[in-house]
Design a protein around this motif. Structure first.
Motif, PDB file in Angstrom:
ATOM      1  N   MET A   1      41.998 -69.636  44.347  1.00  0.00           N
ATOM      2  CA  MET A   1      40.785 -70.198  44.892  1.00  0.00           C
ATOM      3  C   MET A   1      40.686 -71.662  44.438  1.00  0.00           C
ATOM      4  SD  MET A   1      36.844 -68.661  44.571  1.00  0.00           S
ATOM      5  CE  MET A   1      37.463 -67.059  44.192  1.00  0.00           C
ATOM      6  N   ARG A   2      40.288 -72.516  45.320  1.00  0.00           N
ATOM      7  CA  ARG A   2      40.146 -73.949  45.020  1.00  0.00           C
ATOM      8  C   ARG A   2      38.842 -74.222  44.277  1.00  0.00           C
ATOM      9  NH1 ARG A   2      45.114 -75.854  46.278  1.00  0.00           N
ATOM     10  NH2 ARG A   2      45.697 -75.410  48.411  1.00  0.00           N
ATOM     11  N   ILE A   3      38.787 -75.385  43.642  1.00  0.00           N
ATOM     12  CA  ILE A   3      37.633 -75.736  42.818  1.00  0.00           C
ATOM     13  C   ILE A   3      36.340 -75.778  43.630  1.00  0.00           C
ATOM     14  CG2 ILE A   3      37.847 -78.261  42.979  1.00  0.00           C
ATOM     15  CD1 ILE A   3      37.208 -78.269  39.892  1.00  0.00           C
ATOM     16  N   ALA A   4      36.404 -76.236  44.878  1.00  0.00           N
ATOM     17  CA  ALA A   4      35.204 -76.291  45.714  1.00  0.00           C
ATOM     18  C   ALA A   4      34.664 -74.886  45.974  1.00  0.00           C
ATOM     19  CB  ALA A   4      35.500 -76.996  47.027  1.00  0.00           C
ATOM     20  N   GLN A   5      35.545 -73.934  46.182  1.00  0.00           N
ATOM     21  CA  GLN A   5      35.123 -72.551  46.421  1.00  0.00           C
ATOM     22  C   GLN A   5      34.510 -71.941  45.160  1.00  0.00           C
ATOM     23  OE1 GLN A   5      39.182 -71.612  47.638  1.00  0.00           O
ATOM     24  NE2 GLN A   5      38.372 -70.801  49.576  1.00  0.00           N
ATOM     25  N   VAL A   6      35.141 -72.201  44.031  1.00  0.00           N
ATOM     26  CA  VAL A   6      34.636 -71.691  42.757  1.00  0.00           C
ATOM     27  C   VAL A   6      33.278 -72.322  42.452  1.00  0.00           C
ATOM     28  CG1 VAL A   6      35.062 -71.571  40.265  1.00  0.00           C
ATOM     29  CG2 VAL A   6      36.938 -71.184  41.884  1.00  0.00           C
ATOM     30  N   SER A   7      33.180 -73.595  42.695  1.00  0.00           N
ATOM     31  CA  SER A   7      31.935 -74.326  42.472  1.00  0.00           C
ATOM     32  C   SER A   7      30.801 -73.708  43.285  1.00  0.00           C
ATOM     33  CB  SER A   7      32.127 -75.793  42.851  1.00  0.00           C
ATOM     34  OG  SER A   7      30.908 -76.481  42.815  1.00  0.00           O
ATOM     35  N   GLU A   8      31.070 -73.449  44.535  1.00  0.00           N
ATOM     36  CA  GLU A   8      30.047 -72.869  45.411  1.00  0.00           C
ATOM     37  C   GLU A   8      29.718 -71.437  44.987  1.00  0.00           C
ATOM     38  OE1 GLU A   8      29.461 -71.731  50.105  1.00  0.00           O
ATOM     39  OE2 GLU A   8      30.742 -73.436  49.602  1.00  0.00           O
ATOM     40  N   LYS A   9      30.736 -70.656  44.688  1.00  0.00           N
ATOM     41  CA  LYS A   9      30.540 -69.254  44.325  1.00  0.00           C
ATOM     42  C   LYS A   9      29.668 -69.096  43.077  1.00  0.00           C
ATOM     43  CE  LYS A   9      33.017 -64.995  43.187  1.00  0.00           C
ATOM     44  NZ  LYS A   9      34.312 -64.318  43.130  1.00  0.00           N
ATOM     45  N   TYR A  10      29.887 -69.959  42.080  1.00  0.00           N
ATOM     46  CA  TYR A  10      29.180 -69.818  40.801  1.00  0.00           C
ATOM     47  C   TYR A  10      28.036 -70.815  40.606  1.00  0.00           C
ATOM     48  CZ  TYR A  10      32.855 -66.566  39.661  1.00  0.00           C
ATOM     49  OH  TYR A  10      33.702 -65.490  39.678  1.00  0.00           O
ATOM     50  N   GLY A  11      27.859 -71.721  41.553  1.00  0.00           N
ATOM     51  CA  GLY A  11      26.777 -72.694  41.433  1.00  0.00           C
ATOM     52  C   GLY A  11      26.977 -73.660  40.280  1.00  0.00           C
ATOM     53  N   ILE A  12      28.236 -74.021  40.051  1.00  0.00           N
ATOM     54  CA  ILE A  12      28.593 -74.952  38.977  1.00  0.00           C
ATOM     55  C   ILE A  12      29.370 -76.093  39.621  1.00  0.00           C
ATOM     56  CG2 ILE A  12      29.887 -75.236  36.821  1.00  0.00           C
ATOM     57  CD1 ILE A  12      29.573 -72.227  36.354  1.00  0.00           C
ATOM     58  N   SER A  13      29.012 -77.309  39.291  1.00  0.00           N
ATOM     59  CA  SER A  13      29.674 -78.455  39.915  1.00  0.00           C
ATOM     60  C   SER A  13      31.154 -78.519  39.516  1.00  0.00           C
ATOM     61  CB  SER A  13      28.986 -79.759  39.519  1.00  0.00           C
ATOM     62  OG  SER A  13      29.270 -80.062  38.173  1.00  0.00           O
ATOM     63  N   PRO A  14      31.991 -79.106  40.388  1.00  0.00           N
ATOM     64  CA  PRO A  14      33.401 -79.287  40.034  1.00  0.00           C
ATOM     65  C   PRO A  14      33.578 -80.072  38.735  1.00  0.00           C
ATOM     66  CG  PRO A  14      33.105 -79.675  42.378  1.00  0.00           C
ATOM     67  CD  PRO A  14      31.724 -79.518  41.771  1.00  0.00           C
ATOM     68  N   GLU A  15      32.717 -81.056  38.506  1.00  0.00           N
ATOM     69  CA  GLU A  15      32.795 -81.847  37.286  1.00  0.00           C
ATOM     70  C   GLU A  15      32.570 -80.970  36.059  1.00  0.00           C
ATOM     71  OE1 GLU A  15      30.774 -82.663  39.918  1.00  0.00           O
ATOM     72  OE2 GLU A  15      32.014 -84.278  40.725  1.00  0.00           O
ATOM     73  N   THR A  16      31.595 -80.074  36.147  1.00  0.00           N
ATOM     74  CA  THR A  16      31.311 -79.166  35.032  1.00  0.00           C
ATOM     75  C   THR A  16      32.474 -78.210  34.815  1.00  0.00           C
ATOM     76  OG1 THR A  16      28.930 -79.348  35.396  1.00  0.00           O
ATOM     77  CG2 THR A  16      29.690 -77.431  34.153  1.00  0.00           C
ATOM     78  N   LEU A  17      33.052 -77.710  35.894  1.00  0.00           N
ATOM     79  CA  LEU A  17      34.209 -76.820  35.766  1.00  0.00           C
ATOM     80  C   LEU A  17      35.358 -77.530  35.066  1.00  0.00           C
ATOM     81  CD1 LEU A  17      34.095 -75.112  39.265  1.00  0.00           C
ATOM     82  CD2 LEU A  17      33.663 -74.016  37.048  1.00  0.00           C
ATOM     83  N   ARG A  18      35.617 -78.770  35.441  1.00  0.00           N
ATOM     84  CA  ARG A  18      36.685 -79.541  34.788  1.00  0.00           C
ATOM     85  C   ARG A  18      36.355 -79.771  33.315  1.00  0.00           C
ATOM     86  NH1 ARG A  18      35.813 -82.848  39.182  1.00  0.00           N
ATOM     87  NH2 ARG A  18      37.096 -82.286  40.967  1.00  0.00           N
ATOM     88  N   TYR A  19      35.088 -80.062  33.032  1.00  0.00           N
ATOM     89  CA  TYR A  19      34.642 -80.283  31.654  1.00  0.00           C
ATOM     90  C   TYR A  19      34.822 -79.021  30.824  1.00  0.00           C
ATOM     91  CZ  TYR A  19      31.475 -81.201  27.743  1.00  0.00           C
ATOM     92  OH  TYR A  19      30.929 -81.336  26.494  1.00  0.00           O
ATOM     93  N   TYR A  20      34.408 -77.879  31.356  1.00  0.00           N
ATOM     94  CA  TYR A  20      34.572 -76.614  30.642  1.00  0.00           C
ATOM     95  C   TYR A  20      36.043 -76.361  30.317  1.00  0.00           C
ATOM     96  CZ  TYR A  20      29.716 -75.098  31.566  1.00  0.00           C
ATOM     97  OH  TYR A  20      28.359 -74.970  31.596  1.00  0.00           O
ATOM     98  N   GLU A  21      36.908 -76.695  31.251  1.00  0.00           N
ATOM     99  CA  GLU A  21      38.345 -76.531  31.013  1.00  0.00           C
ATOM    100  C   GLU A  21      38.827 -77.506  29.942  1.00  0.00           C
ATOM    101  OE1 GLU A  21      42.565 -76.817  33.473  1.00  0.00           O
ATOM    102  OE2 GLU A  21      40.678 -76.934  34.584  1.00  0.00           O
ATOM    103  N   LYS A  22      38.362 -78.736  30.033  1.00  0.00           N
ATOM    104  CA  LYS A  22      38.783 -79.778  29.096  1.00  0.00           C
ATOM    105  C   LYS A  22      38.416 -79.430  27.651  1.00  0.00           C
ATOM    106  CE  LYS A  22      38.009 -84.663  28.046  1.00  0.00           C
ATOM    107  NZ  LYS A  22      37.279 -85.878  28.421  1.00  0.00           N
ATOM    108  N   ILE A  23      37.210 -78.868  27.450  1.00  0.00           N
ATOM    109  CA  ILE A  23      36.759 -78.572  26.091  1.00  0.00           C
ATOM    110  C   ILE A  23      37.150 -77.160  25.636  1.00  0.00           C
ATOM    111  CG2 ILE A  23      34.888 -80.253  26.175  1.00  0.00           C
ATOM    112  CD1 ILE A  23      32.929 -77.913  26.582  1.00  0.00           C
ATOM    113  N   GLY A  24      37.850 -76.440  26.489  1.00  0.00           N
ATOM    114  CA  GLY A  24      38.385 -75.141  26.099  1.00  0.00           C
ATOM    115  C   GLY A  24      37.472 -73.951  26.291  1.00  0.00           C
ATOM    116  N   LEU A  25      36.366 -74.128  27.010  1.00  0.00           N
ATOM    117  CA  LEU A  25      35.499 -72.982  27.271  1.00  0.00           C
ATOM    118  C   LEU A  25      36.138 -72.015  28.263  1.00  0.00           C
ATOM    119  CD1 LEU A  25      31.867 -74.383  27.378  1.00  0.00           C
ATOM    120  CD2 LEU A  25      32.992 -73.086  25.580  1.00  0.00           C
ATOM    121  N   ILE A  26      36.912 -72.557  29.173  1.00  0.00           N
ATOM    122  CA  ILE A  26      37.708 -71.710  30.055  1.00  0.00           C
ATOM    123  C   ILE A  26      39.169 -72.105  29.859  1.00  0.00           C
ATOM    124  CG2 ILE A  26      35.868 -71.319  31.741  1.00  0.00           C
ATOM    125  CD1 ILE A  26      37.161 -73.378  33.561  1.00  0.00           C
ATOM    126  N   PRO A  27      40.072 -71.144  30.019  1.00  0.00           N
ATOM    127  CA  PRO A  27      41.497 -71.464  29.834  1.00  0.00           C
ATOM    128  C   PRO A  27      41.970 -72.502  30.851  1.00  0.00           C
ATOM    129  CG  PRO A  27      41.129 -69.089  29.952  1.00  0.00           C
ATOM    130  CD  PRO A  27      39.839 -69.745  30.325  1.00  0.00           C
TER     131      PRO A  27
END
Length: 129
Positions: A1-27
């Motif tokens: 699934m692409r970031i735009a789809q994940v963003s829409e599905k969970y109501g989290i911006s792509p920037e936040t998803l990238r940030y969560y990945e960067k700081i290790g909250l998500i693998p």
């Protein structure tokens, strides 16, 4: 699934998803040959978990500590539970502080004409001197 789809599905911006990945909250999310993130069900489970924990009031710092401990295994259960207890205590304090503020505001509204306007008139008179 692409970031735009994940963003829409969970109501989290792509920037936040990238940030969560960067700081290790998500693998780290795998990328396709074009370098575009390709979220798996496992990645989405982590996103849902983090979103749930944020919704429960955990701060980013607490979540970083919590997930770090989680990755160390079941021997950290008591430490993880303590983080949740600390976060609960902080929220309870915030609720008490907000209740005090709400009570004060209600008092000001109830006595607006009698107290607030009189005090404001006093301030205005002092300003005009």
């Amino acid at each position: 699934m692409r970031i735009a789809q994940v963003s829409e599905k969970y109501g989290i911006s792509p920037e936040t998803l990238r940030y969560y990945e960067k700081i290790g909250l998500i693998p780290k999310v795998n990328k396709d040959q074009s370098g575009i993130r390709d979220y798996t069900e496992r990645d989405c489970n982590w996103i849902n978990y983090i979103k749930c924990m944020r919704g429960a009031g955990l701060s980013i710092d607490s979540l970083i500590r919590y997930t770090s401990l989680f990755k160390k295994g079941r021997t950290t259960i008591s430490e993880r539970k303590q983080i949740l207890i600390e976060q609960r205590d902080e929220i309870e304090k915030k609720i008490k502080d907000m209740q005090i503020a709400l009570d004060r505001l209600n008092m000001k509204i109830e006595g607006y004409e009698e107290r607030m306007l009189a005090y404001e008139d006093k301030l205005r008179i002092e300003e005009e001197k």
